[in-house]
Design a protein around this motif. Sequence first.
Motif, PDB file in Angstrom:
ATOM      1  N   ILE A 284      22.814  45.703  33.538  1.00 55.86           N
ATOM      2  CA  ILE A 284      23.250  44.508  34.270  1.00 55.86           C
ATOM      3  C   ILE A 284      24.753  44.293  34.061  1.00 55.86           C
ATOM      4  N   SER A 285      25.223  44.496  32.845  1.00 54.31           N
ATOM      5  CA  SER A 285      26.651  44.345  32.565  1.00 54.31           C
ATOM      6  C   SER A 285      27.484  45.301  33.410  1.00 54.31           C
ATOM      7  N   GLU A 286      26.992  46.535  33.531  1.00 55.41           N
ATOM      8  CA  GLU A 286      27.722  47.492  34.374  1.00 55.41           C
ATOM      9  C   GLU A 286      27.717  47.044  35.834  1.00 55.41           C
ATOM     10  N   ASP A 287      26.586  46.550  36.313  1.00 55.84           N
ATOM     11  CA  ASP A 287      26.517  46.035  37.691  1.00 55.84           C
ATOM     12  C   ASP A 287      27.568  44.947  37.904  1.00 55.84           C
ATOM     13  N   LEU A 288      27.628  44.010  36.936  1.00 49.48           N
ATOM     14  CA  LEU A 288      28.558  42.887  37.079  1.00 49.48           C
ATOM     15  C   LEU A 288      30.008  43.375  37.107  1.00 49.48           C
ATOM     16  N   SER A 289      30.301  44.436  36.343  1.00 45.82           N
ATOM     17  CA  SER A 289      31.657  44.986  36.371  1.00 45.82           C
ATOM     18  C   SER A 289      31.991  45.534  37.756  1.00 45.82           C
ATOM     19  N   ILE A 290      31.022  46.179  38.370  1.00 45.79           N
ATOM     20  CA  ILE A 290      31.242  46.712  39.724  1.00 45.79           C
ATOM     21  C   ILE A 290      31.512  45.567  40.695  1.00 45.79           C
ATOM     22  N   ILE A 291      30.706  44.499  40.593  1.00 48.68           N
ATOM     23  CA  ILE A 291      30.890  43.348  41.493  1.00 48.68           C
ATOM     24  C   ILE A 291      32.266  42.713  41.255  1.00 48.68           C
ATOM     25  N   ARG A 292      32.634  42.559  39.978  1.00 48.41           N
ATOM     26  CA  ARG A 292      33.913  41.925  39.666  1.00 48.41           C
ATOM     27  C   ARG A 292      35.075  42.716  40.258  1.00 48.41           C
ATOM     28  N   ARG A 293      35.049  44.035  40.054  1.00 46.69           N
ATOM     29  CA  ARG A 293      36.149  44.861  40.560  1.00 46.69           C
ATOM     30  C   ARG A 293      36.206  44.851  42.090  1.00 46.69           C
ATOM     31  N   THR A 294      35.045  44.842  42.717  1.00 42.16           N
ATOM     32  CA  THR A 294      35.025  44.859  44.191  1.00 42.16           C
ATOM     33  C   THR A 294      35.624  43.573  44.755  1.00 42.16           C
ATOM     34  N   LEU A 295      35.224  42.439  44.201  1.00 44.01           N
ATOM     35  CA  LEU A 295      35.755  41.152  44.682  1.00 44.01           C
ATOM     36  C   LEU A 295      37.266  41.099  44.499  1.00 44.01           C
ATOM     37  N   HIS A 296      37.725  41.606  43.367  1.00 45.50           N
ATOM     38  CA  HIS A 296      39.150  41.575  43.079  1.00 45.50           C
ATOM     39  C   HIS A 296      39.921  42.468  44.059  1.00 45.50           C
ATOM     40  N   THR A 297      39.377  43.651  44.312  1.00 42.02           N
ATOM     41  CA  THR A 297      40.041  44.603  45.216  1.00 42.02           C
ATOM     42  C   THR A 297      40.293  43.991  46.591  1.00 42.02           C
ATOM     43  N   TRP A 298      39.303  43.251  47.094  1.00 42.14           N
ATOM     44  CA  TRP A 298      39.438  42.689  48.443  1.00 42.14           C
ATOM     45  C   TRP A 298      40.071  41.300  48.450  1.00 42.14           C
ATOM     46  N   GLY A 299      40.406  40.770  47.311  1.00 40.64           N
ATOM     47  CA  GLY A 299      41.082  39.461  47.252  1.00 40.64           C
ATOM     48  C   GLY A 299      40.224  38.317  47.753  1.00 40.64           C
ATOM     49  N   VAL A 300      38.914  38.365  47.491  1.00 37.67           N
ATOM     50  CA  VAL A 300      38.004  37.369  48.057  1.00 37.67           C
ATOM     51  C   VAL A 300      37.338  36.476  47.024  1.00 37.67           C
ATOM     52  N   GLY A 301      37.458  36.847  45.742  1.00 33.94           N
ATOM     53  CA  GLY A 301      36.794  36.005  44.766  1.00 33.94           C
ATOM     54  C   GLY A 301      36.985  36.509  43.361  1.00 33.94           C
ATOM     55  N   ARG A 302      36.401  35.792  42.446  1.00 34.86           N
ATOM     56  CA  ARG A 302      36.582  36.023  41.027  1.00 34.86           C
ATOM     57  C   ARG A 302      35.195  36.003  40.386  1.00 34.86           C
TER      58      ARG A 302
END
Lengths: 281, 281
Positions: free
Chosen positions: B40-58
């Motif tokens: 789950i922690s790894e999943d959350l890291s993927i989500i965090r990086r994706t949101l950051h890349t597109w400038g849409v959320g934190r």
Amino acid sequence: MKVRRSNRLVDMTRYLMEHPRTLVSLKFFGERYGSAKSSISEDLSIIRRTLHTWGVGRLETLPGASGGARLTLLYSEENAARVIDDLVKAVDDDSRLLPGGYVYLSDLLGRPDVLREVGRLIATQYVDDDVDVVMTVETKGIPIAQSVAMYLNKPFVIVRNSSHITEGSTVSVNYVSGSSQRIKKMELSRRTLKEGANVIVVDDFMKGGGTLNGMKSLIEEFGAHLVGMTVFAEGQFSGQRLVDGCTSLIKVQAVDDTTNKKITAQPGSYMEAVFGNKKEK
Amino acid sequence: MKVRRSNRLVDMTRYLMEHPRTLVSLKFFGERYGSAKSSISEDLSIIRRTLHTWGVGRLETLPGASGGARLTLLYSEENAARVIDDLVKAVDDDSRLLPGGYVYLSDLLGRPDVLREVGRLIATQYVDDDVDVVMTVETKGIPIAQSVAMYLNKPFVIVRNSSHITEGSTVSVNYVSGSSQRIKKMELSRRTLKEGANVIVVDDFMKGGGTLNGMKSLIEEFGAHLVGMTVFAEGQFSGQRLVDGCTSLIKVQAVDDTTNKKITAQPGSYMEAVFGNKKEK
């Protein structure tokens, strides 16, 4: 830039959720991620199956060159029943009783989580109908209309009780308030509703149905078409209601006399109206 | 049931978006998917990086046994500037001119896509402040308040212009309408706002600032605390405004005399107020 599947799945889910009920093309996603359409198609299949498994939504995919995907967030029968039960529990609270048998609901209808649930329930009801616009009357129906509009991705219009200088030309109707039997007036800005538009009407509370009946007249006055009516709560009313066929999420009995002060909530007609005649969505 | 990463990423993204600004525990996700917390922690890291890349959320993640993740949808400086430009273009239209120099905005503020943008812009402004409640005055500020409340996951309260029987006991203040110089009255149900609450005020339009000033008095009357004020549009006003420090998304100049009928829109103070003193969020 080439984006990996795991990142694509996160961003596509987010993008589709922020653009509900909108056909997003395979081409758009393909260019956004530098991926082949075949990969995007596989991604969409994963999203579709996941939403279905959890009973939270529907992803329609159109194949071919002009193809794409359209997300609808809705409730399965099981999830809808659970949400209605939660709403009944939240309203079934004697401290909500106001003088005259009214019920205090402003706290619930000012909470984003509750409004999401209410909007999604009502959107689920009309998701297979042709709806152009969501209508309500000021003030307390507005948050409900907005939330339904968000899920259906359609505009909402606010009928107003008196003349406001910033609206331009308006169309007005007189209506009889069912509970007080007084004649009132409501109006809508002429440019907010088109002739022939398919309209659903939502409101927070129904007693005699006079306000809903007023909106029905207004829809006729604009040459528009009424698709259905749904209210958050239906109160008790002795006598003939002015509208029939209105769906309610919950029913509320408020007793306020010298010996008793009591509120009793129970599920309204929603589950029967929405899931009574069809298989689980 | 064991759920694969691809399905987990889709469902987690959806779940977090439907519960914004809410700490969701690793335990909850672990049980939902039958997965180890490390996965789950790894999943959350993927989500965090994706949101950051597109400038849409934190996505904030708290490690440890009681850890979890909290999603905030917001705009990067670049995305915010693009959205403000789109809003300026949508309002910069002479057919929006109403008699008396007013501007027709009801169509825009009844569109779910526009309300999402407006709500997210204002939420981005206050995301690092301590906010308990979003306040507005009926009628046209309500959709904006609701959208901001959705993104911040805080309740909103509606100040009303006159007494309504279904609200219970209320607190009212008199205020001077800045544009018309008339004394008016606004009120709020006593049980909707707590002493000491941190409040942001939003509205659709500001001319003289009289209505905003009224809400400021009402907040003081409740012993609550004003965090900030933001309006969708700021009109021109000759003279001293009754409030200062109010942020606007756009500015509108409406000219309505015998020879000219013209609307000119431009960006308001938002970009400077939100991104002027800090690095990109």
